[in-house]
Motif scaffolding. Structure first.
Motif, PDB file in Angstrom:
ATOM      1  N   ALA A 147      -3.541  80.364  73.037  1.00  0.00           N
ATOM      2  CA  ALA A 147      -3.569  78.950  72.652  1.00  0.00           C
ATOM      3  C   ALA A 147      -4.970  78.399  72.457  1.00  0.00           C
ATOM      4  O   ALA A 147      -5.132  77.325  71.887  1.00  0.00           O
ATOM      5  N   ALA A 148      -6.008  79.090  72.919  1.00  0.00           N
ATOM      6  CA  ALA A 148      -7.370  78.554  72.834  1.00  0.00           C
ATOM      7  C   ALA A 148      -7.758  78.327  71.375  1.00  0.00           C
ATOM      8  O   ALA A 148      -7.623  79.211  70.544  1.00  0.00           O
ATOM      9  N   ASP A 149      -8.233  77.115  71.072  1.00  0.00           N
ATOM     10  CA  ASP A 149      -8.527  76.783  69.682  1.00  0.00           C
ATOM     11  C   ASP A 149      -9.756  75.900  69.534  1.00  0.00           C
ATOM     12  O   ASP A 149      -9.891  75.169  68.569  1.00  0.00           O
ATOM     13  N   SER A 150     -10.657  75.950  70.512  1.00  0.00           N
ATOM     14  CA  SER A 150     -11.879  75.161  70.409  1.00  0.00           C
ATOM     15  C   SER A 150     -12.953  75.826  71.257  1.00  0.00           C
ATOM     16  O   SER A 150     -12.667  76.705  72.075  1.00  0.00           O
ATOM     17  N   ARG A 151     -14.184  75.382  71.055  1.00  0.00           N
ATOM     18  CA  ARG A 151     -15.293  75.946  71.821  1.00  0.00           C
ATOM     19  C   ARG A 151     -15.105  75.706  73.316  1.00  0.00           C
ATOM     20  O   ARG A 151     -15.314  76.608  74.135  1.00  0.00           O
ATOM     21  N   ALA A 152     -14.702  74.490  73.690  1.00  0.00           N
ATOM     22  CA  ALA A 152     -14.505  74.190  75.109  1.00  0.00           C
ATOM     23  C   ALA A 152     -13.380  75.029  75.689  1.00  0.00           C
ATOM     24  O   ALA A 152     -13.485  75.565  76.790  1.00  0.00           O
ATOM     25  N   ALA A 153     -12.275  75.159  74.948  1.00  0.00           N
ATOM     26  CA  ALA A 153     -11.145  75.950  75.446  1.00  0.00           C
ATOM     27  C   ALA A 153     -11.532  77.411  75.613  1.00  0.00           C
ATOM     28  O   ALA A 153     -11.157  78.061  76.599  1.00  0.00           O
ATOM     29  N   ASP A 154     -12.285  77.937  74.648  1.00  0.00           N
ATOM     30  CA  ASP A 154     -12.726  79.327  74.755  1.00  0.00           C
ATOM     31  C   ASP A 154     -13.613  79.534  75.980  1.00  0.00           C
ATOM     32  O   ASP A 154     -13.483  80.538  76.699  1.00  0.00           O
ATOM     33  N   ARG A 155     -14.527  78.601  76.205  1.00  0.00           N
ATOM     34  CA  ARG A 155     -15.418  78.717  77.362  1.00  0.00           C
ATOM     35  C   ARG A 155     -14.640  78.611  78.666  1.00  0.00           C
ATOM     36  O   ARG A 155     -14.896  79.351  79.626  1.00  0.00           O
ATOM     37  N   GLN A 156     -13.704  77.683  78.721  1.00  0.00           N
ATOM     38  CA  GLN A 156     -12.897  77.523  79.931  1.00  0.00           C
ATOM     39  C   GLN A 156     -12.072  78.762  80.201  1.00  0.00           C
ATOM     40  O   GLN A 156     -11.956  79.214  81.350  1.00  0.00           O
ATOM     41  N   LEU A 157     -11.487  79.323  79.141  1.00  0.00           N
ATOM     42  CA  LEU A 157     -10.690  80.536  79.301  1.00  0.00           C
ATOM     43  C   LEU A 157     -11.560  81.681  79.793  1.00  0.00           C
ATOM     44  O   LEU A 157     -11.176  82.431  80.688  1.00  0.00           O
ATOM     45  N   ALA A 267     -11.909  68.692  70.978  1.00  0.00           N
ATOM     46  CA  ALA A 267     -12.560  68.667  72.290  1.00  0.00           C
ATOM     47  C   ALA A 267     -14.053  68.435  72.202  1.00  0.00           C
ATOM     48  O   ALA A 267     -14.678  68.013  73.174  1.00  0.00           O
ATOM     49  N   GLU A 268     -14.664  68.684  71.035  1.00  0.00           N
ATOM     50  CA  GLU A 268     -16.100  68.458  70.892  1.00  0.00           C
ATOM     51  C   GLU A 268     -16.407  67.110  70.245  1.00  0.00           C
ATOM     52  O   GLU A 268     -17.556  66.784  69.985  1.00  0.00           O
ATOM     53  N   GLY A 269     -15.353  66.313  69.956  1.00  0.00           N
ATOM     54  CA  GLY A 269     -15.580  65.035  69.333  1.00  0.00           C
ATOM     55  C   GLY A 269     -15.690  65.108  67.829  1.00  0.00           C
ATOM     56  O   GLY A 269     -15.963  64.117  67.162  1.00  0.00           O
ATOM     57  N   ASP A 270     -15.469  66.284  67.244  1.00  0.00           N
ATOM     58  CA  ASP A 270     -15.505  66.446  65.800  1.00  0.00           C
ATOM     59  C   ASP A 270     -14.111  66.191  65.241  1.00  0.00           C
ATOM     60  O   ASP A 270     -13.124  66.259  65.964  1.00  0.00           O
ATOM     61  N   PRO A 271     -14.005  65.898  63.924  1.00  0.00           N
ATOM     62  CA  PRO A 271     -12.669  65.716  63.351  1.00  0.00           C
ATOM     63  C   PRO A 271     -11.801  66.933  63.614  1.00  0.00           C
ATOM     64  O   PRO A 271     -12.223  68.066  63.413  1.00  0.00           O
ATOM     65  N   ALA A 272     -10.574  66.680  64.069  1.00  0.00           N
ATOM     66  CA  ALA A 272      -9.685  67.788  64.384  1.00  0.00           C
ATOM     67  C   ALA A 272      -9.192  68.436  63.101  1.00  0.00           C
ATOM     68  O   ALA A 272      -9.084  67.799  62.061  1.00  0.00           O
ATOM     69  N   ARG A 283       7.308  74.880  74.159  1.00  0.00           N
ATOM     70  CA  ARG A 283       6.834  76.117  74.759  1.00  0.00           C
ATOM     71  C   ARG A 283       5.608  75.799  75.586  1.00  0.00           C
ATOM     72  O   ARG A 283       4.938  74.786  75.357  1.00  0.00           O
ATOM     73  N   PRO A 284       5.278  76.641  76.564  1.00  0.00           N
ATOM     74  CA  PRO A 284       4.138  76.339  77.430  1.00  0.00           C
ATOM     75  C   PRO A 284       2.823  76.368  76.670  1.00  0.00           C
ATOM     76  O   PRO A 284       2.633  77.147  75.728  1.00  0.00           O
ATOM     77  N   PHE A 285       1.921  75.487  77.071  1.00  0.00           N
ATOM     78  CA  PHE A 285       0.531  75.488  76.602  1.00  0.00           C
ATOM     79  C   PHE A 285       0.416  75.333  75.092  1.00  0.00           C
ATOM     80  O   PHE A 285      -0.417  75.950  74.465  1.00  0.00           O
ATOM     81  N   GLU A 286       1.282  74.505  74.502  1.00  0.00           N
ATOM     82  CA  GLU A 286       1.101  74.169  73.092  1.00  0.00           C
ATOM     83  C   GLU A 286      -0.229  73.449  72.924  1.00  0.00           C
ATOM     84  O   GLU A 286      -0.903  73.587  71.912  1.00  0.00           O
ATOM     85  N   THR A 287      -0.615  72.663  73.943  1.00  0.00           N
ATOM     86  CA  THR A 287      -1.897  71.968  73.921  1.00  0.00           C
ATOM     87  C   THR A 287      -2.827  72.635  74.915  1.00  0.00           C
ATOM     88  O   THR A 287      -2.561  72.634  76.108  1.00  0.00           O
ATOM     89  N   LEU A 288      -3.921  73.235  74.430  1.00  0.00           N
ATOM     90  CA  LEU A 288      -4.914  73.808  75.327  1.00  0.00           C
ATOM     91  C   LEU A 288      -6.224  73.032  75.246  1.00  0.00           C
ATOM     92  O   LEU A 288      -6.887  72.823  76.243  1.00  0.00           O
ATOM     93  N   SER A 289      -6.588  72.602  74.051  1.00  0.00           N
ATOM     94  CA  SER A 289      -7.754  71.736  73.925  1.00  0.00           C
ATOM     95  C   SER A 289      -7.343  70.289  74.210  1.00  0.00           C
ATOM     96  O   SER A 289      -6.205  69.909  73.968  1.00  0.00           O
ATOM     97  N   THR A 290      -8.283  69.505  74.722  1.00  0.00           N
ATOM     98  CA  THR A 290      -8.030  68.074  74.841  1.00  0.00           C
ATOM     99  C   THR A 290      -8.225  67.445  73.468  1.00  0.00           C
ATOM    100  O   THR A 290      -9.238  67.657  72.818  1.00  0.00           O
ATOM    101  N   THR A 291      -7.227  66.714  72.992  1.00  0.00           N
ATOM    102  CA  THR A 291      -7.249  66.115  71.670  1.00  0.00           C
ATOM    103  C   THR A 291      -7.127  64.608  71.798  1.00  0.00           C
ATOM    104  O   THR A 291      -6.246  64.115  72.497  1.00  0.00           O
ATOM    105  N   THR A 292      -8.002  63.877  71.121  1.00  0.00           N
ATOM    106  CA  THR A 292      -8.079  62.431  71.260  1.00  0.00           C
ATOM    107  C   THR A 292      -7.788  61.737  69.940  1.00  0.00           C
ATOM    108  O   THR A 292      -8.273  62.164  68.888  1.00  0.00           O
TER     109      THR A 292
END
Length: 493
Positions: A147-157, A267-272, A283-292
């Protein structure tokens, strides 16, 4: 090669493999963290095992997680007893597990709980050669990797995976050293390398956390209230987040149709990426990055952040690795704790306890949202409220100070739109608010201050006189105070 040698190599290889790497050349028995497609007819056959000291183990959730990670569950072994230090299961049940794995040609044993490094190796020694031992934390890491799809998610994983693997690598090195002391220097080097990689990942996440804290301050200065959705995985957070952000028919929620996608950030504040609504799936973990995304809640301009779902049974170190999600929840002006009202009361209590324990504390109030209220009826909703109150009563505020931040629960159904207006009112009431009335000469300075206040959403009313303008202000206290200062400067100029 001995079983210990195979396990040592497997552990080292799993650490050295990047979570996002292609695994097409993986060998049978490798501890690859990339799951198979659940629809793949070649899904890995696995046996589920679980133990508990109280009620008989319920394997429904671990089966669902296994299926989401691409495993075909071909059998299970459960036991009610205290923990065995060698296998977690008792010796007899562990041997039963061994026989079942052999009979079903299982390539993995998925254990519903956290195994110590020693227990992992002991079970591995007992099972048929080549059978992987995957405990609950490791299974979740497989799902995270998918599910990781951003720089922050990759680092956290990466950090969560390294923290999980480090004690297991140390155990593998210790076992190698007991058989051949010549392997010790090589083992020490591998351990040191992982420790350095953990430090590097922590520094990278610290930088991301600092950037996001600065961004939150900027958004507050711009007049936005910060609202975060938290809760157990699959509780309905993303569905509610989409409803808050995208609905344009209800005056309590939504922005103008043309602005929603432009205002979506990752998660980095850039356009999603993409121009559709927030991802929603059962399904579990459809959202892994924080999206605003932007929203208007109870008449207030807000930024609503959808966060990673929590899961029961994860070690504290793994939860701590997902710092950007925890920070978004703890630093929000108001958090919405989404609870699935359609869950069995016992499951509701367990999941709520796991979520509150992971959050620990928040800066602002927390509103529990009983989602999917349309699925349970009046009696079911009453049972959900009772289960919620029981879970909260069982928590010690000294261990989970967030308990003191909880407001009254609000039942909501996104499907039939009941409870949404009540939720808007509850959020508006929970947000930090200041009011003020200012009067200034109706000139260029006053109009500039008024324009500034409009841009930040704190103008509640305007009354023009023959020579003056009276402005009613309401909104974030710091923004209202700044607006007052600007009008005062205009009077004195």
């Amino acid at each position: 090669m001995s079983r210990d040698d195979a396990t040592t190599n497997e552990t080292a290889e799993s650490i050295e493999t990047d979570a996002a790497a292609d695994t097409s050349d993986a060998r049978p028995g490798d501890t690859d963290l990339s799951p198979l497609d659940p629809a793949d007819p070649g899904a890995t056959p696995a046996v589920v095992a679980a133990r508990s000291e109280g009620e008989p183990p319920d394997t429904a959730e671990i089966r669902d997680l296994a299926a989401a990670a691409g495993y075909a569950v071909v059998g299970e072994v459960t036991q009610r007893r205290r923990e065995d230090p060698t296998y977690d299961l008792g010796r007899g049940k562990a041997e039963e597990l061994m026989r079942l794995a052999a009979e079903t040609d299982a390539e993995a044993v998925i254990y519903d709980g956290g195994l110590s490094p020693g227990q992992t190796f002991s079970l591995g020694d007992l099972l048929p050669p080549g059978t992987a031992v995957i405990d609950r934390p490791r299974l979740v890491l497989e799902l995270f990797a998918d599910a990781a799809d951003s720089r922050a998610a990759d680092r956290q994983l990466e950090l969560a995976r390294l923290r999980y693997e480090l004690p297991r690598l140390r155990e593998a090195v210790a076992r190698d050293a007991s058989e051949d002391v010549r392997l010790q220097p090589e083992g020490d080097s591998r351990v040191l390398d992982v420790e350095k990689r953990i430090e590097s990942a922590e520094r990278a996440l610290d930088e991301i956390a600092d950037d996001r804290a600065a961004r939150r301050a900027e958004r507050r200065d711009a007049g936005f209230d910060l609202v975060a959705l938290a809760g157990y995985t699959n509780a309905g957070k993303s569905t509610l987040a989409r409803r808050l952000a995208d609905e344009v028919d209800d005056p309590e929620f939504g922005d103008e149709p043309g602005t929603l996608d432009a205002d979506r950030t990752d998660a980095e504040g850039d356009p999603a990426e993409g121009d559709g609504p927030l991802a929603v799936a059962d399904r579990p973990f459809e959202t892994l990055s924080t999206t605003t995304r932007r929203a208007t809640v109870g008449g207030r301009r807000a930024l609503v952040t959808d966060t990673v779902g929590f899961l029961d049974g994860l070690p504290h170190e793994a939860v701590r690795s997902f710092r950007t999600t925890i920070d978004a929840i703890r630093g929000a002006d108001c958090a919405l704790l989404v609870v699935d009202a359609s869950d069995d009361p016992a499951d509701l209590r367990r999941k709520l306890t796991a979520s509150l324990s992971a959050i620990e504390a928040t800066d602002g109030p927390v509103i529990p949202v009983l989602s999917k209220a349309d699925e349970v009826g009046a009696d079911g909703l009453a049972a959900a409220v009772e289960a919620y109150e029981g879970a909260v009563a069982d928590l010690d505020p000294r261990d989970a100070p967030v308990v003191d931040a909880l407001r009254s629960p609000v039942p909501v159904s996104v499907r039939d739109e009941t409870g949404l207006a009540d939720l808007a009112d509850a959020v508006a009431d929970a947000l930090p608010t200041a009011t003020a009335t200012v009067e200034a000469p109706n000139g260029g300075a006053a109009q500039a201050a008024l324009s500034w206040a409009y841009d930040r959403g704190v103008v509640a009313g305007v009354d023009y006189g023959s020579e003056t303008v009276v402005v009613e202000l309401a909104g974030r206290p710091d923004v209202v105070a700044e607006a007052e200062r600007r009008f005062a400067d205009g009077r004195s100029s």
